[in-house]
Structures are given as C-alpha cells and as structure tokens.
Scaffold this active site. Sequence first.
Site, mmCIF file in Angstrom:
data_model
loop_
_atom_site.group_PDB
_atom_site.id
_atom_site.type_symbol
_atom_site.label_atom_id
_atom_site.label_comp_id
_atom_site.label_asym_id
_atom_site.label_seq_id
_atom_site.Cartn_x
_atom_site.Cartn_y
_atom_site.Cartn_z
ATOM 1 N N ILE A 38 0.850 -1.196 0.000
ATOM 2 C CA ILE A 38 0.000 0.000 0.000
ATOM 3 C C ILE A 38 0.879 1.238 0.000
ATOM 4 O O ILE A 38 1.721 1.419 0.903
ATOM 5 C CB ILE A 38 -0.913 0.030 1.258
ATOM 6 N N ASP A 53 9.392 7.844 -1.248
ATOM 7 C CA ASP A 53 8.791 9.000 -1.919
ATOM 8 C C ASP A 53 8.501 8.555 -3.345
ATOM 9 O O ASP A 53 9.432 8.374 -4.149
ATOM 10 C CB ASP A 53 9.766 10.189 -1.897
ATOM 11 N N ASN A 85 -2.229 4.230 -3.885
ATOM 12 C CA ASN A 85 -3.113 5.184 -3.182
ATOM 13 C C ASN A 85 -2.437 6.528 -2.928
ATOM 14 O O ASN A 85 -3.120 7.550 -2.830
ATOM 15 C CB ASN A 85 -3.535 4.528 -1.853
ATOM 16 N N TYR A 140 -5.206 19.021 -10.542
ATOM 17 C CA TYR A 140 -5.593 17.822 -9.777
ATOM 18 C C TYR A 140 -6.506 16.948 -10.636
ATOM 19 O O TYR A 140 -6.285 15.739 -10.770
ATOM 20 C CB TYR A 140 -6.269 18.196 -8.454
ATOM 21 N N LYS A 185 -5.923 13.134 -12.142
ATOM 22 C CA LYS A 185 -6.805 11.981 -11.909
ATOM 23 C C LYS A 185 -7.424 11.480 -13.220
ATOM 24 O O LYS A 185 -7.731 10.297 -13.345
ATOM 25 C CB LYS A 185 -7.869 12.336 -10.860
ATOM 26 N N VAL A 242 -14.209 12.428 0.760
ATOM 27 C CA VAL A 242 -13.845 11.564 1.891
ATOM 28 C C VAL A 242 -13.103 12.420 2.910
ATOM 29 O O VAL A 242 -12.175 13.149 2.540
ATOM 30 C CB VAL A 242 -12.872 10.437 1.448
HETATM 31 N N1 LIG Z 1 -10.065 12.549 0.435
HETATM 32 C C1 LIG Z 1 -10.776 12.672 -0.662
HETATM 33 O O1 LIG Z 1 -11.823 13.353 -0.682
HETATM 34 C C2 LIG Z 1 -10.349 11.957 -1.913
HETATM 35 C C3 LIG Z 1 -11.258 11.895 -2.979
HETATM 36 C C4 LIG Z 1 -10.889 11.245 -4.130
HETATM 37 C C5 LIG Z 1 -9.649 10.674 -4.239
HETATM 38 N N2 LIG Z 1 -8.768 10.754 -3.190
HETATM 39 C C6 LIG Z 1 -7.446 10.137 -3.375
HETATM 40 O O2 LIG Z 1 -7.231 9.210 -2.337
HETATM 41 C C7 LIG Z 1 -5.831 9.002 -2.179
HETATM 42 C C8 LIG Z 1 -5.486 9.027 -0.688
HETATM 43 O O3 LIG Z 1 -5.745 10.305 -0.182
HETATM 44 P P1 LIG Z 1 -6.387 10.564 1.257
HETATM 45 O O4 LIG Z 1 -7.677 11.249 1.034
HETATM 46 O O5 LIG Z 1 -6.352 9.341 2.074
HETATM 47 O O6 LIG Z 1 -5.378 11.697 1.789
HETATM 48 P P2 LIG Z 1 -4.335 11.744 2.994
HETATM 49 O O7 LIG Z 1 -5.018 11.424 4.277
HETATM 50 O O8 LIG Z 1 -3.650 13.052 2.898
HETATM 51 O O9 LIG Z 1 -3.299 10.577 2.651
HETATM 52 C C9 LIG Z 1 -2.400 10.673 1.580
HETATM 53 C C10 LIG Z 1 -1.314 9.623 1.711
HETATM 54 O O10 LIG Z 1 -0.446 9.730 0.565
HETATM 55 C C11 LIG Z 1 0.900 9.704 1.016
HETATM 56 N N3 LIG Z 1 1.759 10.429 0.097
HETATM 57 C C12 LIG Z 1 1.613 11.684 -0.391
HETATM 58 N N4 LIG Z 1 2.663 12.017 -1.190
HETATM 59 C C13 LIG Z 1 3.491 10.928 -1.199
HETATM 60 C C14 LIG Z 1 4.739 10.651 -1.825
HETATM 61 N N5 LIG Z 1 5.357 11.545 -2.587
HETATM 62 N N6 LIG Z 1 5.304 9.430 -1.626
HETATM 63 C C15 LIG Z 1 4.687 8.509 -0.848
HETATM 64 N N7 LIG Z 1 3.511 8.718 -0.230
HETATM 65 C C16 LIG Z 1 2.925 9.920 -0.395
HETATM 66 C C17 LIG Z 1 0.861 10.352 2.408
HETATM 67 O O11 LIG Z 1 1.942 9.834 3.197
HETATM 68 P P3 LIG Z 1 3.291 10.633 3.598
HETATM 69 O O12 LIG Z 1 2.928 12.087 3.683
HETATM 70 O O13 LIG Z 1 3.655 10.011 4.910
HETATM 71 O O14 LIG Z 1 4.249 10.301 2.513
HETATM 72 C C18 LIG Z 1 -0.461 9.803 2.953
HETATM 73 O O15 LIG Z 1 -0.250 8.553 3.554
HETATM 74 C C19 LIG Z 1 -5.138 10.065 -3.021
HETATM 75 O O16 LIG Z 1 -4.695 9.491 -4.231
HETATM 76 C C20 LIG Z 1 -6.259 11.064 -3.289
HETATM 77 O O17 LIG Z 1 -6.046 11.784 -4.481
HETATM 78 C C21 LIG Z 1 -9.093 11.385 -2.037
#
Ligand SMILES: NC(=O)c1ccc[n+]([C@@H]2O[C@H](COP(=O)([O-])OP(=O)(O)OC[C@H]3O[C@@H](n4cnc5c(N)ncnc54)[C@H](OP(=O)(O)O)[C@@H]3O)[C@@H](O)[C@H]2O)c1
Length: 257
Positions: free
Chosen positions: A11, A64, A91, A157, A161, A190
């Site tokens: 993951i 990263d 993810n 963004y 996507k 979310v």
């Molecule tokens: N929340 C929403 O409403 C929503 C809606 C549609 C889609 N999504 C998608 O869902 C996915 C997860 O997002 P989330 O909502 O769970 O947000 P989140 O709580 O901010 O989690 C994002 C995760 O991505 C990791 N990450 C970010 N940049 C990274 C990098 N360069 N290398 C490795 N890991 C990285 C972060 O870990 P570290 O900072 O520790 O690296 C964190 O674990 C994303 O792809 C987002 O676009 C979210």
Amino acid sequence: MKNLKGKIVLITGATSGIGKASAYKFAELGCDLILAARREDRLEKISNELRTEYGIDVLTIRLDVQKYEDVKSKVDGLEGKWKKVYLLLNNAGLARGMASVKDGSVQDWNEMIDTNVKGLLYVSKSIIPLMLDNKEGHVINIGSIAGHEVYPNGNVYAGSKHAVDAITKSMRMELLDSPIRVSTIDPGLVETEFSVVRHRGVEDKAKLTYEGYTPLSPDDIAEAVIFAATRNDNFVVAEMIVFPKAQAGVRDVVRKV
Ligand SMILES: NC(=O)c1ccc[n+]([C@@H]2O[C@H](COP(=O)([O-])OP(=O)(O)OC[C@H]3O[C@@H](n4cnc5c(N)ncnc54)[C@H](OP(=O)(O)O)[C@@H]3O)[C@@H](O)[C@H]2O)c1
C-alpha cells in the site's frame, strides 16, 4: 469470495486516510503488508499496532513515490517472500492549492503530477514484473470523481486523476492476457488529511470542504477496495465511483448549514 490470507499487499500512502484504513482492513483478512510512505514515525506506529492486533507480518518502506530511483531501489531490495507482492494499492496522492491556470503555482502542479501520475507509474512499473513472475496479481488504483469530471480551479488535480483513469484503462488492456487484474476505485468527498494537505494546514479552509453534510470516511473507501480485492479471479471491478449520499457529481453537493 477470494481468500487473501497470507497474500502480500503493498500500500502506498499508508500513513493516513484511505491507505491507512485499507491497511487495517487487509490485516483483518490475514494479509501480510508492505506499507510505504514518507513519514517513518507513522509507519512504525501503524505497523506495530497491526502486528500486535492481527499477528501479521509487516514491512515498512520509507518511500517518496515521486523519485523513480528511490522506488526502483526499494523494490529491487525486496527479499524472500516480500517479492511475491499479490496486490498493489496505488493510493499515494494529493491535491495542492486551488487556483486558476493563470494564477496557479508551478511547484504545486509539479508536486501533483509527480505524485499522482508519475508516482503511480513508477510503482506500477516496478511491481508488475514481480506479479508476472508470480503469475498472479491485482493492481488497484485510487482515482477520483475528479478523474471523470472537472471543476474550476481544480485543473491540474483533475488532470492528474484523468491521467490515472487513462493509465488504469490502458494497463488493464496491456495485462489482459495475464492473470493480473486492474481496478480503480474513484471516491467523491472523503474526510481525511487530504484537504489539510491541499490547503497547506489552513484548518478553517480544510474544514469547509466537509461542512453541512456527512462525507465518506476512509473506512468506507477501504471497504470498496476490499470488495474489489476479494472477488473471485474471473470478476474484475474495473471502476467503482463512490459518493457520500449528499453528493451527485464533483460540484453537486447538498450542504445544510
Ligand atoms: N479525500 C478525498 O476526498 C479523496 C477523494 C478522491 C480521491 N482521493 C485520493 O485518495 C488518495 C489518498 O488520499 P487521502 O484522502 O487518504 O489523503 P491523505 O489522508 O492526505 O493521505 C495521503 C497519503 O499519501 C501519502 N503520500 C503523499 N505524497 C506521497 C509521496 N510523494 N510518496 C509517498 N507517499 C505519499 C501520504 O503519506 P506521507 O505524507 O507520509 O508520505 C499519505 O499517507 C489520493 O490518491 C487522493 O487523491 C481522495
């Protein structure tokens, strides 16, 4: 229903939100986990909890996804059973800022494209050969409703996507003649750290995103991921769009404030 006990699940972005919630759900099913992200303290805490609570093996990788050499060397360094990655949950992702193309920050654009598009490609390119060697596998990408629709000031963004959507479809075609399945789960709103990251820690702005309705929880999306992951081998969840009840499109949200 496919039994995933003992399967290796990797993951990305496992330190928060959807990735972290998915880690707990896969652990419940008895999967062994490779958890990857940049924040090592969180990786340690989560992995210790999962080992203690579920008795599974967990490997943490400080990664990263924006850096191809980092991704390649960490994947090349996997040893023994950890090379047998069965499921990759792509993810890791983020949004940065909300601005028109005229006013947008080049640095923000680069970060979104490097993480959401190139990062997903780098990890997939590194892991798919292991799945092919293993003669089994499943890639699940976390896309977004923003991969199907756009909104003002969401240009890059949404573009990133849309790219995930295109890459997912193409990957499925490329792997059609292999045992590897390819899915995308595309959430609406979310409540995670997503908005705090987007607005660079400005909590008031982040909170507005989720005001006046009940957003989805990370567990809701993790359940969708598990549904896709546990179908029998002949059943492919190609694409699943998931909204909270108050949402009908990227801009169509009923808020009662
Ligand atoms: N929340 C929403 O409403 C929503 C809606 C549609 C889609 N999504 C998608 O869902 C996915 C997860 O997002 P989330 O909502 O769970 O947000 P989140 O709580 O901010 O989690 C994002 C995760 O991505 C990791 N990450 C970010 N940049 C990274 C990098 N360069 N290398 C490795 N890991 C990285 C972060 O870990 P570290 O900072 O520790 O690296 C964190 O674990 C994303 O792809 C987002 O676009 C979210």
